[in-house]
Design a protein around this motif. Sequence first.
Motif, PDB file in Angstrom:
ATOM      1  N   GLU A 111       0.839  -1.164   0.072  1.00  0.00           N
ATOM      2  CA  GLU A 111       0.090   0.040  -0.060  1.00  0.00           C
ATOM      3  C   GLU A 111       0.891   1.352   0.131  1.00  0.00           C
ATOM      4  N   ALA A 112       2.072   1.205   0.712  1.00  0.00           N
ATOM      5  CA  ALA A 112       2.975   2.478   0.823  1.00  0.00           C
ATOM      6  C   ALA A 112       3.652   2.390  -0.438  1.00  0.00           C
ATOM      7  N   LEU A 113       4.145   1.557  -0.986  1.00  0.00           N
ATOM      8  CA  LEU A 113       4.873   1.669  -2.326  1.00  0.00           C
ATOM      9  C   LEU A 113       3.831   2.046  -3.566  1.00  0.00           C
ATOM     10  N   SER A 114       2.551   1.827  -3.295  1.00  0.00           N
ATOM     11  CA  SER A 114       1.566   1.918  -4.396  1.00  0.00           C
ATOM     12  C   SER A 114       1.167   3.288  -4.317  1.00  0.00           C
ATOM     13  N   ALA A 115       1.171   4.091  -3.054  1.00  0.00           N
ATOM     14  CA  ALA A 115       0.810   5.465  -2.725  1.00  0.00           C
ATOM     15  C   ALA A 115       1.953   6.181  -3.495  1.00  0.00           C
ATOM     16  N   LEU A 116       3.167   5.750  -3.153  1.00  0.00           N
ATOM     17  CA  LEU A 116       4.419   6.517  -3.770  1.00  0.00           C
ATOM     18  C   LEU A 116       4.591   6.462  -5.199  1.00  0.00           C
ATOM     19  N   ALA A 117       3.855   5.353  -5.984  1.00  0.00           N
ATOM     20  CA  ALA A 117       3.985   5.052  -7.235  1.00  0.00           C
ATOM     21  C   ALA A 117       3.166   6.067  -8.267  1.00  0.00           C
ATOM     22  N   HIS A 118       2.975   7.257  -7.964  1.00  0.00           N
ATOM     23  CA  HIS A 118       2.498   8.252  -8.625  1.00  0.00           C
ATOM     24  C   HIS A 118       3.309   9.556  -8.402  1.00  0.00           C
ATOM     25  N   ALA A 119       3.335  10.019  -9.586  1.00  0.00           N
ATOM     26  CA  ALA A 119       4.419  11.398  -9.616  1.00  0.00           C
ATOM     27  C   ALA A 119       4.235  12.419  -8.413  1.00  0.00           C
ATOM     28  N   ASN A 120       2.738  12.729  -8.696  1.00  0.00           N
ATOM     29  CA  ASN A 120       2.330  13.818  -7.810  1.00  0.00           C
ATOM     30  C   ASN A 120       2.251  13.489  -6.283  1.00  0.00           C
ATOM     31  N   ARG A 121       2.090  12.057  -5.966  1.00  0.00           N
ATOM     32  CA  ARG A 121       2.071  11.692  -4.606  1.00  0.00           C
ATOM     33  C   ARG A 121       3.361  11.733  -3.971  1.00  0.00           C
ATOM     34  N   LEU A 122       4.283  11.212  -4.840  1.00  0.00           N
ATOM     35  CA  LEU A 122       5.850  11.184  -4.575  1.00  0.00           C
ATOM     36  C   LEU A 122       6.366  12.603  -4.238  1.00  0.00           C
ATOM     37  N   ALA A 123       5.893  13.546  -5.219  1.00  0.00           N
ATOM     38  CA  ALA A 123       6.343  14.700  -5.115  1.00  0.00           C
ATOM     39  C   ALA A 123       5.732  15.417  -3.587  1.00  0.00           C
ATOM     40  N   VAL A 124       4.688  15.336  -3.388  1.00  0.00           N
ATOM     41  CA  VAL A 124       4.007  15.740  -2.107  1.00  0.00           C
ATOM     42  C   VAL A 124       4.774  15.131  -0.957  1.00  0.00           C
ATOM     43  N   PHE A 125       5.049  13.929  -0.915  1.00  0.00           N
ATOM     44  CA  PHE A 125       5.825  13.265   0.150  1.00  0.00           C
ATOM     45  C   PHE A 125       7.295  13.584   0.474  1.00  0.00           C
ATOM     46  N   ARG A 126       7.934  13.526  -0.796  1.00  0.00           N
ATOM     47  CA  ARG A 126       9.374  14.376  -0.819  1.00  0.00           C
ATOM     48  C   ARG A 126       9.312  15.726  -0.290  1.00  0.00           C
ATOM     49  N   LEU A 127       8.369  16.526  -0.691  1.00  0.00           N
ATOM     50  CA  LEU A 127       8.126  17.873  -0.077  1.00  0.00           C
ATOM     51  C   LEU A 127       8.114  18.088   1.366  1.00  0.00           C
ATOM     52  N   LEU A 128       7.130  17.120   1.746  1.00  0.00           N
ATOM     53  CA  LEU A 128       7.032  16.937   3.193  1.00  0.00           C
ATOM     54  C   LEU A 128       8.126  16.251   4.030  1.00  0.00           C
ATOM     55  N   VAL A 129       8.747  15.581   3.543  1.00  0.00           N
ATOM     56  CA  VAL A 129      10.038  15.300   4.056  1.00  0.00           C
ATOM     57  C   VAL A 129      10.951  16.276   4.352  1.00  0.00           C
ATOM     58  N   ARG A 130      11.195  17.024   3.362  1.00  0.00           N
ATOM     59  CA  ARG A 130      11.972  18.210   3.526  1.00  0.00           C
ATOM     60  C   ARG A 130      11.479  19.303   4.325  1.00  0.00           C
ATOM     61  N   ALA A 131      10.033  19.242   4.560  1.00  0.00           N
ATOM     62  CA  ALA A 131       9.504  20.482   5.206  1.00  0.00           C
ATOM     63  C   ALA A 131       9.740  20.069   6.901  1.00  0.00           C
ATOM     64  N   GLY A 132      10.136  18.783   7.263  1.00  0.00           N
ATOM     65  CA  GLY A 132      10.239  18.344   8.582  1.00  0.00           C
ATOM     66  C   GLY A 132       9.129  18.494   9.509  1.00  0.00           C
TER      67      GLY A 132
END
Length: 113
Positions: A8-29
């Motif tokens: 489920e987690a990998l599936s959630a990240l398997a979309h370009a916009n969701r991956l972009a959101v996740f990476r953005l939030l990781v950087r936001a701390g």
Amino acid sequence: MQLPVAVEALSALAHANRLAVFRLLVRAGADGMAAGDIAREIGALPNTLSTHLTILSNAGLIGSRRDGRSVIYSADYDGMRQLLGFLVADCCAGRPEICGTLSDLAASTDCCT
């Protein structure tokens, strides 16, 4: 982490916009970001972003909290660590030292740019 949760987690990240959101939030701390700021940053429509945020949240990769009238989203670092741990648990036939540390990998490649 069990296989269905990892899928489920990998599936959630398997979309370009969701991956972009996740990476953005990781950087936001830990401070996270408001939904409107996330939408502007990645160029997503609010209704589309809402769907992406729900999918990431259901996958255990992000969390949210209220701050006045805003909803602040942040990466769920524990969920991220569990997923990464699941992915490298069987690294190189049970010899994780061959895989090196993930921080070394991130520093030595352009994986995080």
